[in-house]
Design a protein around this motif. Structure first.
Motif, PDB file in Angstrom:
ATOM      1  N   THR A  26      -2.272   7.753  -4.302  1.00 45.75           N
ATOM      2  CA  THR A  26      -3.937   8.295  -3.272  1.00 45.75           C
ATOM      3  C   THR A  26      -3.494   9.687  -2.753  1.00 45.75           C
ATOM      4  O   THR A  26      -2.598  10.397  -2.767  1.00 45.75           O
ATOM      5  CB  THR A  26      -3.610   7.394  -2.436  1.00 45.75           C
ATOM      6  OG1 THR A  26      -2.217   7.303  -1.466  1.00 45.75           O
ATOM      7  CG2 THR A  26      -4.182   6.332  -2.882  1.00 45.75           C
ATOM      8  N   MET A  52       9.834   5.902  -2.622  1.00 44.91           N
ATOM      9  CA  MET A  52       8.194   5.769  -3.205  1.00 44.91           C
ATOM     10  C   MET A  52       7.484   6.992  -3.149  1.00 44.91           C
ATOM     11  O   MET A  52       6.377   6.744  -3.067  1.00 44.91           O
ATOM     12  CB  MET A  52       7.888   5.026  -1.636  1.00 44.91           C
ATOM     13  CG  MET A  52       8.810   3.620  -1.484  1.00 44.91           C
ATOM     14  SD  MET A  52       8.913   2.557  -2.777  1.00 44.91           S
ATOM     15  CE  MET A  52       7.351   1.875  -2.926  1.00 44.91           C
ATOM     16  N   GLY A  53       7.510   8.641  -3.237  1.00 43.75           N
ATOM     17  CA  GLY A  53       7.284   9.616  -3.161  1.00 43.75           C
ATOM     18  C   GLY A  53       6.746   9.963  -2.424  1.00 43.75           C
ATOM     19  O   GLY A  53       5.791  10.914  -2.984  1.00 43.75           O
ATOM     20  N   ILE A  54       7.158   9.139  -1.277  1.00 40.13           N
ATOM     21  CA  ILE A  54       6.636  10.154   0.097  1.00 40.13           C
ATOM     22  C   ILE A  54       7.857  11.933   0.416  1.00 40.13           C
ATOM     23  O   ILE A  54       9.315  11.746   0.507  1.00 40.13           O
ATOM     24  CB  ILE A  54       6.556   9.851   1.663  1.00 40.13           C
ATOM     25  CG1 ILE A  54       6.041   8.579   1.398  1.00 40.13           C
ATOM     26  CG2 ILE A  54       6.585  10.369   2.440  1.00 40.13           C
ATOM     27  CD1 ILE A  54       6.097   7.619   1.927  1.00 40.13           C
ATOM     28  N   ALA A  61       7.401   4.898   7.233  1.00 39.24           N
ATOM     29  CA  ALA A  61       8.857   4.179   6.172  1.00 39.24           C
ATOM     30  C   ALA A  61       9.880   5.215   6.127  1.00 39.24           C
ATOM     31  O   ALA A  61      10.624   5.178   6.261  1.00 39.24           O
ATOM     32  CB  ALA A  61       7.598   4.561   4.712  1.00 39.24           C
ATOM     33  N   ARG A  75      -3.288   6.417   4.862  1.00 43.06           N
ATOM     34  CA  ARG A  75      -1.761   6.459   3.783  1.00 43.06           C
ATOM     35  C   ARG A  75      -1.004   7.233   5.142  1.00 43.06           C
ATOM     36  O   ARG A  75      -0.017   6.740   5.120  1.00 43.06           O
ATOM     37  CB  ARG A  75      -2.434   7.150   2.286  1.00 43.06           C
ATOM     38  CG  ARG A  75      -1.826   7.897   1.691  1.00 43.06           C
ATOM     39  CD  ARG A  75      -2.686   8.232   0.950  1.00 43.06           C
ATOM     40  NE  ARG A  75      -1.249   9.410   0.294  1.00 43.06           N
ATOM     41  CZ  ARG A  75      -0.985  10.416   0.099  1.00 43.06           C
ATOM     42  NH1 ARG A  75      -2.299  11.132   0.821  1.00 43.06           N
ATOM     43  NH2 ARG A  75      -0.421  11.118  -0.661  1.00 43.06           N
ATOM     44  N   HIS A 117       0.765   5.708  -2.425  1.00 45.74           N
ATOM     45  CA  HIS A 117       1.005   6.439  -1.870  1.00 45.74           C
ATOM     46  C   HIS A 117       0.411   7.464  -2.575  1.00 45.74           C
ATOM     47  O   HIS A 117       0.231   8.721  -3.324  1.00 45.74           O
ATOM     48  CB  HIS A 117       2.904   6.656  -0.687  1.00 45.74           C
ATOM     49  CG  HIS A 117       2.481   7.793  -0.423  1.00 45.74           C
ATOM     50  ND1 HIS A 117       1.403   8.679   1.193  1.00 45.74           N
ATOM     51  CD2 HIS A 117       2.262   9.403  -0.665  1.00 45.74           C
ATOM     52  CE1 HIS A 117       2.627   9.384   1.235  1.00 45.74           C
ATOM     53  NE2 HIS A 117       2.112  10.270   0.726  1.00 45.74           N
ATOM     54  N   ARG A 118       1.719   7.407  -4.083  1.00 45.68           N
ATOM     55  CA  ARG A 118       1.830   8.907  -4.888  1.00 45.68           C
ATOM     56  C   ARG A 118       0.475   8.712  -5.535  1.00 45.68           C
ATOM     57  O   ARG A 118      -0.180   9.424  -6.052  1.00 45.68           O
ATOM     58  CB  ARG A 118       2.485   8.554  -5.760  1.00 45.68           C
ATOM     59  CG  ARG A 118       2.957   7.803  -6.817  1.00 45.68           C
ATOM     60  CD  ARG A 118       3.984   7.727  -7.838  1.00 45.68           C
ATOM     61  NE  ARG A 118       3.432   6.845  -9.281  1.00 45.68           N
ATOM     62  CZ  ARG A 118       3.254   7.297 -10.181  1.00 45.68           C
ATOM     63  NH1 ARG A 118       2.797   8.534 -10.446  1.00 45.68           N
ATOM     64  NH2 ARG A 118       2.961   6.276 -11.152  1.00 45.68           N
ATOM     65  N   MET A 167       3.099   1.266  -7.861  1.00 50.88           N
ATOM     66  CA  MET A 167       3.820   2.632  -7.668  1.00 50.88           C
ATOM     67  C   MET A 167       3.265   3.006  -9.168  1.00 50.88           C
ATOM     68  O   MET A 167       3.041   4.341  -9.690  1.00 50.88           O
ATOM     69  CB  MET A 167       4.773   3.532  -7.362  1.00 50.88           C
ATOM     70  CG  MET A 167       5.779   3.022  -6.041  1.00 50.88           C
ATOM     71  SD  MET A 167       7.401   3.538  -6.213  1.00 50.88           S
ATOM     72  CE  MET A 167       7.497   4.925  -6.596  1.00 50.88           C
ATOM     73  N   MET A 195       0.688  -1.373  -0.402  1.00 51.67           N
ATOM     74  CA  MET A 195       0.044   0.227   0.167  1.00 51.67           C
ATOM     75  C   MET A 195       0.533   1.125  -0.081  1.00 51.67           C
ATOM     76  O   MET A 195       0.679   3.011  -0.314  1.00 51.67           O
ATOM     77  CB  MET A 195      -0.794  -0.165   1.216  1.00 51.67           C
ATOM     78  CG  MET A 195      -1.897  -0.922   1.498  1.00 51.67           C
ATOM     79  SD  MET A 195      -3.160  -0.204  -0.361  1.00 51.67           S
ATOM     80  CE  MET A 195      -3.724   0.975   0.619  1.00 51.67           C
ATOM     81  N   LEU A 196       2.396   1.101   0.907  1.00 53.99           N
ATOM     82  CA  LEU A 196       3.051   2.246   0.654  1.00 53.99           C
ATOM     83  C   LEU A 196       2.894   2.775  -1.060  1.00 53.99           C
ATOM     84  O   LEU A 196       3.310   3.426  -1.411  1.00 53.99           O
ATOM     85  CB  LEU A 196       4.195   2.036   1.047  1.00 53.99           C
ATOM     86  CG  LEU A 196       5.069   3.465   1.201  1.00 53.99           C
ATOM     87  CD1 LEU A 196       4.310   4.710   2.759  1.00 53.99           C
ATOM     88  CD2 LEU A 196       6.670   2.252   2.025  1.00 53.99           C
ATOM     89  N   GLY A 197       3.887   1.751  -1.478  1.00 54.76           N
ATOM     90  CA  GLY A 197       3.528   2.051  -3.113  1.00 54.76           C
ATOM     91  C   GLY A 197       2.492   2.487  -3.680  1.00 54.76           C
ATOM     92  O   GLY A 197       2.755   3.848  -5.228  1.00 54.76           O
ATOM     93  N   ARG A 206       0.958   5.236   6.866  1.00 59.85           N
ATOM     94  CA  ARG A 206       2.004   4.490   6.669  1.00 59.85           C
ATOM     95  C   ARG A 206       3.772   5.216   6.210  1.00 59.85           C
ATOM     96  O   ARG A 206       4.857   4.665   6.130  1.00 59.85           O
ATOM     97  CB  ARG A 206       1.606   3.654   5.704  1.00 59.85           C
ATOM     98  CG  ARG A 206       0.571   2.632   5.755  1.00 59.85           C
ATOM     99  CD  ARG A 206       0.085   1.645   4.468  1.00 59.85           C
ATOM    100  NE  ARG A 206      -0.869   2.490   3.611  1.00 59.85           N
ATOM    101  CZ  ARG A 206      -1.850   2.951   3.322  1.00 59.85           C
ATOM    102  NH1 ARG A 206      -2.846   1.975   3.836  1.00 59.85           N
ATOM    103  NH2 ARG A 206      -3.172   3.732   2.404  1.00 59.85           N
ATOM    104  N   ALA A 207       2.802   6.192   5.396  1.00 65.31           N
ATOM    105  CA  ALA A 207       3.843   7.706   5.227  1.00 65.31           C
ATOM    106  C   ALA A 207       4.935   7.873   6.302  1.00 65.31           C
ATOM    107  O   ALA A 207       6.533   7.749   5.924  1.00 65.31           O
ATOM    108  CB  ALA A 207       3.771   8.248   4.617  1.00 65.31           C
TER     109      ALA A 207
END
Lengths: 267, 381, 296
Positions: free
Chosen positions: A118, B226-228, B215, B208, A115-116, A179, A111-113, B211-212
């Protein structure tokens, strides 16, 4: 292998690396390296240890700053962007060493994948707004599809740390796929895997290219796998590009043979 | 909802659910049976739990150390006084309704956290811990010097809260033949705030943002890749954590009925860090358990100092209860990390049901069943 | 002008003491990657030992005992606590040192109580006047002692096998261990050295014009934290520069607080932290800190 339905049809851009130079305190890790990853191909980056492959990956994903040169993904220049902006452009990466939190479940890691892709923020998540729940459910469904694609659907509820090493590497690959990348950077994806896991990973990578059309840049020491999978190969040695071309041509290039044999005889 | 329950390991009809319901029931009827001192101790514990949730979001879940938590508690407490005060005591006050003052005080704490965000976003882990020391000293300096706003050394009186026509002061209200003063009324407010605080934090951690945050704690570089947006997230969590601290500060102020500067010193920040380590880093239940433990400990020792060996009233040669409490939780911090990684929350999660899965502890809030005295445990060093 | 010179010299002297504390703090950080929040308590422990012994055994033996005492406390913390936690997350280790700090500080402040303890130093309140500039002898002694110790330390760090082992461990723990460096010894050595340096600093933080050792002495010691971080937590040079910067800032802000009255009383104690915040806003890694290249 059934691929999951492809992501919203966007065209896959080429990755163009030009005159890329990276220096740390006088040490030149990369020296005017250039290559192009054509859309929808598997491009391998190989070379002896210390050739600059990981440095190159770190520049491509924004972890290191380039000293000179340019990296373009379609119309975007990547060298000035921070890692998360590069990820936003659709560049996914797996690391050479595991970067999966051991105690989170595989599903949460995947689910972390998402992130971008959501939007749920602190307020929506904290107040458990319906929009957050809907988004969560939708993306969990997609995560399950991707897990099935790499063959991890049975492991989703388990803590990532409890899986055998090879499956953890696969989970990282799945996380990068979550992602919905246009370009996938794979740093030694099959290192430490059993023969069986290697075959599975190779077919996942081939499936990514063939059914999703995603470009893949691959660093790998398993030459058999590279020669079978790659559409083109760039060879680095001591930070310089010494060969570039189709796998068969590169394999017989005298400079490449020298770099590898030289390293072996020195070792 | 049922999916959330299942994932957290709770099932309808499971002992944990019944246990939780029973605990809630006990908490709701306590004001009818406990005297003022016990209720006050319970309210301190609730405030501590709220503050601990805040710092656990930052330190436990995101890996960012902060020594500045006491500062944001002070902003909340004094902010409430300044917004609600009517200026009759000669100190600056806007005379706003109590509920609005409370909301604004929490917002002000968040704003103060936001002002610090250029540092909170860019410094990681223990580096931020040192940088936030500055907040303690800035806070103490302002509290002692800005007389018109803070009342200086003597602090300032806290105007009572009013909500829906109900004033949380000592004008007695008879409920089922039991007189309800400030603490009884505040008890329910505290419970409601804590419940809200717990649910909100759990929602954040399981969704969400959580999780970020994890991470970033577990692998900062991978999180970015991962885009965070790592810096933005760190700053945002710092703001959220400050708002929890501000809320805890407002509640504390309402219970104390007077805010004094030395309470908000360095020792208080250390206490909050002790709470989350003892309770369990990164978990909401752990923050609550640790908050209750650390805030009740000195009061328990005080109450039972006659019966305990070595401990005696201050000034009589033995170890004062406050000191004994500090020995105990200092040792607990060291011991928990040594012998019980995961803290009390992990311990409780291990007992019933499946082992493992430390991320979804299911302890209900510990019932503060034997609290005493009114003395706050924090003091400036 | 001469007042300014006095403030400046006092500031440099004070700063060299902060540098001494910060140096120990940085040494622990480089050897073990642990931020030691118990550092101020180590200092208090060293000062306390000197204070209680000087009447019986004389000042110099008591000072040595204080140095040894703080070194032993530091080594004991490493051996009995930190060593058991090795491998834990660094933020968690930092919190463990907070637990240790709570224990040490509670014990020491309980023993000290509300007393102000003299350390029995030979300088008393004598001053020297050179060209209209009046300086307390204690400040000169502090400057000389700190200068000597810092030089000795830097030489040891550069040329002795202990220094080499320490720098190697800071570079890469695993590789250092493979090269035969005993990480345990490096780390216990770092804690002991840091304790010893802090004990010397304790002396100079409590002599004239300060009344003596009291429970709040640890607050003064805490200013070594901004010194260390604004210099850059992993840099010995940074610790020196940071210490001097903090000392001079504090001295000037205290000296001119009459002109700074609008900022409130005690601005001198706050100034180091304000300087730290200002530096971190511009350089998050500190003045000399390295932005470590990530190994991934």
């Amino acid at each position: 292998m059934t691929a999951p339905p492809p992501p919203p049809g966007e065209h896959i851009p080429a990755l163009e690396v030009r005159d890329l130079t990276v220096r740390f305190a006088g040490l030149t890790a990369l020296d005017a390296v250039g290559f192009t990853v054509r859309p929808g191909t598997v491009h391998a980056l190989i070379g002896p240890n210390g050739a600059g492959k990981s440095t190159c990956f770190n520049v491509l994903s924004g972890v290191y700053r380039a000293t000179e040169g340019s990296v373009r993904l379609g119309p975007h220049e990547l060298t000035a962007l921070p890692p998360h902006r590069i990820a936003d452009l659709g560049v996914g990466r797996i690391f050479q060493n595991l970067a999966l939190p051991p105690r989170a479940t595989v599903e949460d890691s995947l689910m972390l994948g998402r992130h971008r892709l959501t939007r749920t923020g602190f307020v929506a998540a904290g107040l458990r707004l319906p929009s957050a729940a809907r988004e969560e459910a939708r993306h969990r469904a997609r995560v399950r599809e991707i897990a099935a694609f790499v063959g991890l659907e049975q492991q989703l509820a388990r803590p990532a740390g409890s899986l055998p090493y090879g499956q953890q590497k696969l989970a990282e690959l799945a996380r990068a796929l979550c992602m919905e990348p246009k370009l996938l950077l794979l740093d030694e994806p099959v290192a430490g895997m059993t023969a069986d896991e290697r075959r599975r990973t190779a077919s996942v990578i081939a499936g990514v290219r063939d059914s999703l059309g995603i470009s893949v840049l691959l660093v790998e020491h398993d030459m058999g796998l590279v020669m079978r999978l790659a559409d083109s190969v760039t060879v680095l040695d001591f930070g310089r590009r010494i060969a570039d071309g189709a796998p068969g041509d590169v394999q017989n290039d005298p400079a490449v043979v020298r770099a590898y044999l030289g390293e072996e005889s020195a070792a | 909802m049922s999916e959330i329950l299942t994932r957290s390991g709770l099932r309808v009809g499971s002992p944990a659910v019944y246990g939780g319901a029973a605990a809630c029931l006990v908490l709701l009827v306590l004001p009818f049976y406990l005297d003022r001192f016990w209720l006050q101790a319970g309210l301190f514990a609730m405030a501590a739990a709220l503050g601990a949730i805040g710092i656990n979001l930052l330190t436990g879940a995101t890996g960012q150390l902060s020594m500045g938590h006491a500062f944001f508690l002070a902003v909340g407490a004094y902010g409430y006084c300044a917004f609600a005060g009517d200026g009759a005591d000669g100190l600056a006050g806007l005379g706003l309704p109590g509920w609005l003052a409370a909301v604004l005080a929490v917002a002000l704490s968040g704003l103060a956290g936001g002002v610090f965000s250029p540092i909170a976003g860019r410094l990681r882990g223990a580096y931020l811990g040192i940088a936030t020391l500055a907040l303690i000293f800035i806070g103490q300096h302002v509290l002692f010097n800005a007389h018109d706003l803070t009342g200086g050394f003597n602090g300032r009186a806290v105007p009572p809260l009013s909500l829906f026509g109900l004033t949380f002061d000592d004008t007695e209200l008879l409920v089922a033949q039991v007189p309800f003063g400030a603490v009884e009324k505040l008890w329910y407010l505290g419970l409601a705030l804590l419940l809200g605080g717990v649910l909100f934090a759990r929602g954040v951690l399981r969704g969400r943002p959580g999780r970020a945050m994890n991470a970033i704690r577990d692998h900062r570089i991978a999180a970015g890749v991962m885009g965070i947006p790592v810096a933005r997230y760190r700053a945002a969590v710092f703001v959220l954590s400050s708002m929890y601290a501000g809320l805890a500060g407002v509640l504390l102020a309402l219970v104390f009925q007077r805010t004094v500067p030395e309470y908000f010193g360095m020792a208080l920040s250390l206490e909050y860090l002790a709470m989350i380590v003892i309770g369990g880093l990164g978990s909401v239940a752990g923050a609550v358990a640790g908050g209750v433990f650390v805030s009740l400990l000195p009061q328990l020792l005080n109450r039972y100092s006659d019966a305990l060996p070595l401990v005696s009233a201050p000034g009589t040669g033995g170890i004062a209860p406050g000191e004994a409490a500090r020995y105990l939780y200092g040792a607990a911090v060291v011991a928990v990390v040594l012998f019980l990684p995961g803290g009390l929350a992990r311990l409780a999660a291990r007992r019933p049901g499946k082992p493992g899965s430390g991320k979804s502890p299911k302890t209900p809030m510990h019932t503060p069943n034997t609290p005493t005295t009114t003395e706050p445990s924090g003091e400036a060093r | 002008m001469s007042t300014f010179a006095e403030f400046l010299i006092n500031g440099i002297s004070l700063g060299s003491i902060y540098a001494l504390i910060a140096l120990g703090f940085v040494v622990i950080f480089r050897a073990t990657e642990v931020v030691n929040f118990a550092h101020a308590s180590l200092l208090l422990a060293g000062g306390y030992v000197t204070a209680v012994l000087h009447d019986e055994i004389g000042f110099w033996p008591a000072l040595l005992a204080g140095i040894a005492g703080a070194a032993v406390v530091g080594a004991a913390v490493e051996f009995f606590v930190m060593r058991r936690h090795r491998g834990a997350d660094h933020s968690v280790l930092a919190i463990v040192t907070i637990g240790v700090d709570i224990l040490l500080a509670t014990e020491l402040t309980r023993r000290i109580g509300t007393d102000i303890l003299a350390l029995g130093d030979p300088w008393g309140d004598s001053v020297v006047t050179v060209g209209g500039v009046t300086i307390a002898e204690t400040r000169i002694a502090a400057l000389l002692a700190a200068g000597l110790l810092i030089t000795a330390f830097l030489l040891a760090f550069r040329y002795t096998s202990w220094g080499v082992a320490m720098r190697a461990a800071a570079e890469n723990q695993e590789t250092a261990a493979l090269m035969g460096i005993r990480l345990g010894r490096v780390s216990i050595g770092a804690w002991a050295v840091a304790g010893g340096l802090a004990a010397v600093a304790a002396l100079f933080l409590t002599v004239f014009p300060t009344p003596g050792l009291e429970r709040t002495t640890s607050l003064a010691a805490l200013k070594a934290f901004p010194a260390a971080i604004l210099g850059g937590l992993d840099s010995t040079t940074g610790a020196l520069v940071g210490g001097l910067l903090v000392g001079v800032t504090e001295s000037l802000a205290t000296g001119y607080q009459g002109d700074l009255a609008f900022l409130g009383r005690g601005i001198g104690d706050l100034a180091p932290y304000l300087v730290m915040v200002a530096v971190l806003l511009i350089r998050p890694a500190g003045l000399f800190g390295t932005k470590e290249p990530a190994r991934v």
